[in-house]
Design an enzyme around this catalytic site. Structure first.
Site, short mmCIF file in Angstrom:
data_model
loop_
_atom_site.label_atom_id
_atom_site.label_comp_id
_atom_site.label_asym_id
_atom_site.label_seq_id
_atom_site.Cartn_x
_atom_site.Cartn_y
_atom_site.Cartn_z
N TRP A 109 15.35 79.61 37.09
CA TRP A 109 14.48 79.09 35.95
C TRP A 109 15.53 77.83 35.14
O TRP A 109 15.06 77.47 33.98
CB TRP A 109 14.26 80.21 34.90
CG TRP A 109 13.51 81.20 35.81
CD1 TRP A 109 14.26 82.38 36.26
CD2 TRP A 109 12.34 81.35 36.11
NE1 TRP A 109 13.33 83.27 36.95
CE2 TRP A 109 12.01 82.61 36.88
CE3 TRP A 109 11.23 80.67 35.83
CZ2 TRP A 109 10.80 83.14 37.29
CZ3 TRP A 109 9.94 80.87 36.49
CH2 TRP A 109 9.76 82.36 37.22
N LYS B 79 7.28 78.65 38.57
CA LYS B 79 6.47 78.47 37.80
C LYS B 79 6.58 76.79 37.68
O LYS B 79 7.52 76.33 38.04
CB LYS B 79 6.81 78.99 36.22
CG LYS B 79 5.82 79.93 35.74
CD LYS B 79 6.10 80.23 34.29
CE LYS B 79 5.54 81.59 33.96
NZ LYS B 79 5.86 82.03 32.68
N ASP C 288 -21.95 83.16 42.41
CA ASP C 288 -22.02 83.71 41.12
C ASP C 288 -22.38 82.63 39.95
O ASP C 288 -22.01 81.64 40.09
CB ASP C 288 -20.87 84.41 40.50
CG ASP C 288 -21.13 85.16 39.23
OD1 ASP C 288 -21.92 86.18 39.28
OD2 ASP C 288 -20.42 84.76 38.16
N GLU D 99 -27.03 83.29 43.27
CA GLU D 99 -27.29 84.24 42.24
C GLU D 99 -28.05 83.39 41.26
O GLU D 99 -27.42 82.83 40.36
CB GLU D 99 -26.16 85.06 41.64
CG GLU D 99 -26.58 86.02 40.65
CD GLU D 99 -25.88 86.34 39.37
OE1 GLU D 99 -25.86 87.39 38.85
OE2 GLU D 99 -24.82 85.34 38.87
#
Ligand SMILES: *[C@@H]1O[C@H](CO)[C@@H](O)[C@H](O)[C@H]1NC(C)=O
Ligand SMILES: *[C@@H]1O[C@H](CO)[C@@H](O)[C@H](O)[C@H]1NC(C)=O
Ligand SMILES: CC(=O)N[C@H]1CO[C@H](CO)[C@@H](O)[C@@H]1O
Ligand SMILES: CC(=O)N[C@H]1CO[C@H](CO)[C@@H](O)[C@@H]1O
Ligand SMILES: CC(=O)N[C@H]1CO[C@H](CO)[C@@H](O)[C@@H]1O
Length: 688
Positions: free
Chosen positions: A95, A130, A347, A402
């Site tokens: 890190w 990350k 959706d 939808e």
């Protein structure tokens, strides 16, 4: 690079408005239709010139995110235009920010290559990573890579998700063995959620779904599965609709390889698998989502109010942005290629189509509502591009919208000037059933109105009918079976107790409502898991408000296996209904001809796909020698009957009866026959 889109056939206008030919009422809106079509083609032309076409453009996941090249170097690219610096950090470099700085190009894309170590990938499989950004104000912002393919949560440590570098060794990679089944002619969809697919008080897994649910779905006669809540969502109770990580299959149910096995096994059973894709909005999470990714309010989303959905409390994409289009189109492509899905249920399409997102807006059906200033043309054009890309690259793909608004041409191809979906969901049908069950006495059911709602759909555009989907099962709402039987479901569903009038009525109507919707309501049929057997209770996910209880976040599928309970009959009826459809194919036959809607008798009669459907909704009147019209003469037999013993009925109809037609016009049909239709019974006849 050749265009993916067919050049218009000779003679056809370039700015095609074939939809106007199909529906002349659209002619006042021809200009709007042309403009949409032209905008979609502007994008396609631009992508052909700058990106090598839609095909290459939609392969963004090979370029962005973390990828391993043939020499085992890891190449990572991330678009973060507002950031001034970026570093790749993770377990692999303790890190430490300094060791792996990324380089920014003129388009705001950061890049780094982590070279192989001794010929091996230097970042361990499944290790945490990350991207650490520096924002213009000097602040540091650590983010999960936007194209990350696997994220996990350790609740004991933090509610925020960790990004993981998913790169299993060859031996642990799932290898697809089966090809995709052909697109079914009659689409019969089982809508399911992996996590709730067990009666136990926990989250069920992909593996369990593969083992327990797939054979069950196959046996019920469905040929498609629609999976909800696959895209990673930090909040389980969002039912999968607040997505953080668009390329990550939810780790709640197991690793990515297990989902691949699920899809592949479904294919081996002849089932196609549709993904419920949420491109209408995104979770507002910053730490593990896309919101404020590079410190700006507008990277993937619109800035300010335009970029926020007030009811959903989430962020709205900027569909007019080149990089956002790359991200979303590549996302569709990724689920098709990496997981071998067969298509998508999009959706929240209404929210994408209109600036008002459908909030507080009713749709009267007036055409001006679909072509005026309320329409978000960038949203429309994105959906055109998405459908065009999918249908060009995957001829068998299935896309479902939808949409409550009923926008014309939504389910017609781009070349005709349509948005390009294959199907829309018939959202008015479940609302109708709930309203009837809430407000009407059985004697007052309006046969004509029911038939009208079930057949009120756009000619030439396909619709998927359903009595209830997951929406009607949600907390605060009631499923059809709960409306019908309520408390007696807990006390009177045992075969050992006498059949009470409430359960008798509930079982009869539950079957009839499903069959009427199946036969009359669309070109496809959908059921939400559990409703095929009248699953009691609503769905409620563990959350603070319910002390994180799993009590209502499960489906008690074992209710059908208990032979002392009456659920087995409703389940068996669902199976027979699907198998009968499979034989006669009414879903892909032209719309039904309704020859009778009798308000006094409470009878509906129609023909579709060679099957003659007869419904008697009367609570107490049975009819002997009831005359029904039928076009095709011959000898008919009963092929499905809601009153038969095996589906929990009273067995009043003799299955050996043969029905001869008489050559005489009746109710507008060329011939007639006589049938015995007991009260609250439906039967389907077909030629022998
Ligand atoms: C970039 O990020 C900073 C935070 O450091 C923010 O204040 C600024 O508004 C952002 N720039 C743009 C153009 O959005
Ligand atoms: C179904 O399974 C659950 C959980 O294992 C159990 O509690 C319940 O008694 C079972 N119900 C029936 C009807 O078998
Ligand atoms: C998808 C499915 O289950 N199809 C079946 C439907 O019923 C027919 C007739 O029983 C079977 O042949 C199909 O396999
Ligand atoms: C026969 C039987 O079990 N009847 C029950 C049905 O449900 C009602 C109300 O829940 C009970 O009071 C009955 O005893
Ligand atoms: C009386 C009458 O119209 N009978 C019809 C029954 O159906 C056949 C086939 O459609 C017709 O040929 C008959 O005329």
């Amino acid at each position: 690079m050749t265009s993916l889109v067919e050049k218009p056939a000779n003679g056809a206008p370039k700015d095609s408005v074939g939809v106007v030919k199909l529906d002349p009422w659209l002619s006042p809106f021809e200009q709007v239709l042309q403009r949409r079509y032209a905008k979609a083609h502007e994008w396609i032309d631009r992508l052909n010139k700058t990106e090598g076409g839609l095909d290459v453009f939609s392969k963004g996941s090979e370029k962005f995110g973390l990828n391993v090249d043939k020499n085992n170097n890891v190449v990572y690219r991330e678009w973060a235009p507002n950031a001034t610096e970026a570093f790749l950090i993770g377990d692999f470099n303790n890190w430490e920010r300094g060791t792996h700085p990324m380089k920014k190009n003129e388009f705001g894309v950061f890049e780094i290559t982590v070279p192989a170590k001794d010929g091996k990938v230097a970042i361990p499989h499944n290790s945490k990573i990350k991207i650490s950004l520096t924002l213009p104000n000097g602040e540091r912002a650590d983010r999960l890579p936007a194209w990350i393919k696997y994220v996990t949560q350790e609740l004991a440590v933090s509610p925020a998700y960790d990004a993981r570098f998913w790169n299993p060794p060859e031996s642990e990679r799932y290898k697809f063995k089966h090809t995709r089944p052909k697109q079914p002619e009659s689409l019969r969809i089982y809508e399911a959620h992996v996590g709730i697919s067990s009666p136990e008080l926990r989250v069920a897994t992909y593996k369990e779904f593969t083992k327990n649910m797939l054979p069950r779905i196959k046996n019920l006669g469905y040929n498609a599965i629609q999976l909800m809540a696959i895209m990673e969502h930090a909040y389980y109770a969002s039912f999968g609709y607040q997505v953080n990580n668009f390329f990550a299959a939810s780790s709640r149910y197991g690793p990515p390889e297990d989902l691949k096995e699920l899809v592949d096994t479904a294919h081996s059973l002849g089932l196609v698998v549709l993904l419920d894709i949420v491109h209408s909005h995104a979770s507002k999470n910053v730490l593990d989502g896309l919101n404020h990714f590079d410190g700006s309010d507008h990277q993937y989303f619109h800035e300010g109010g335009k970029g926020r959905h007030d009811l959903w409390d989430s962020r709205l994409f900027n569909y007019g942005h080149h990089e956002v289009l790359r991200f979303l189109l590549s996302n569709l492509r990724f689920w098709m290629d990496e997981y071998q899905f067969d298509g998508f249920r999009f959706d929240g399409v209404t929210s994408m189509l209109y600036i008002h997102h459908g909030i507080g807006t009713g749709f009267s059906g007036g055409y001006h509502e679909y072509f005026g200033a309320e329409v978000d043309e960038e949203g429309v054009v994105y959906l055109m591009l998405a459908n065009e890309m999918l249908h060009q690259l995957y001829p068998e793909v299935i896309t479902v919208a939808e949409d409550v608004s009923g926008m014309p041409a939504l389910c017609l191809p781009l070349k005709l000037g349509g948005v390009g979906f294959d199907y829309r969901l018939a959202m008015a049908i479940p609302d109708m059933w709930i309203k009837i069950l809430k407000e009407k006495k059985d004697e007052d059911w309006d046969m004509a109105n029911i038939c009208w709602t079930l057949t009120n759909r756009r000619h030439g555009e396909k619709t998927i009918a359903y009595c209830e989907s997951h929406d009607q099962a949600l907390v605060g709402d009631k499923t059809i079976m709960m409306h019908l039987c309520d408390a007696e479901l807990y006390t009177n569903m045992s075969n050992l107790t006498p059949l009470t009038p409430v359960i008798d009525r509930g079982m009869a109507l539950h079957k009839m409502i499903r069959l009427l919707t199946h036969g009359l309501g669309g070109e496809g049929y959908l059921n939400f898991e559990g409703n095929e057997f009248g699953h009691p209770e609503w769905l409620d996910f563990p959350r603070e408000g319910n002390q994180n209880s799993f009590w209502y976040a499960r489906r008690q599928l074992n209710l059908t296996e208990d032979h002392l309970l009456r659920y087995q009959y409703l389940n068996q009826f669902d199976r027979l209904m699907n198998l009968t459809e499979d034989k006669y194919g009414w879903l892909h036959a032209p719309q039904a001809y309704i020859s009778l809607k009798h308000e006094g008798d409470k009878v509906i009669v129609f023909e579709r796909g060679g099957a003659l459907f007869i419904f008697n909704f009367h609570p107490s009147q049975s009819y002997a020698d009831y005359r029904v019209g039928v076009d095709v003469p011959g000898m008919y037999k009963c092929v499905l009957n809601t009153d038969s013993k095996e589906v929990g009925g009273h067995d009043r109809i003799d299955s050996n009866t043969r029905y001869h037609t008489t050559a005489m016009e009746w109710n507008g049909r060329k011939n007639w026959t006589h049938v015995y239709v007991p009260c609250r019974t439906a039967l389907v006849l077909a030629l022998e």
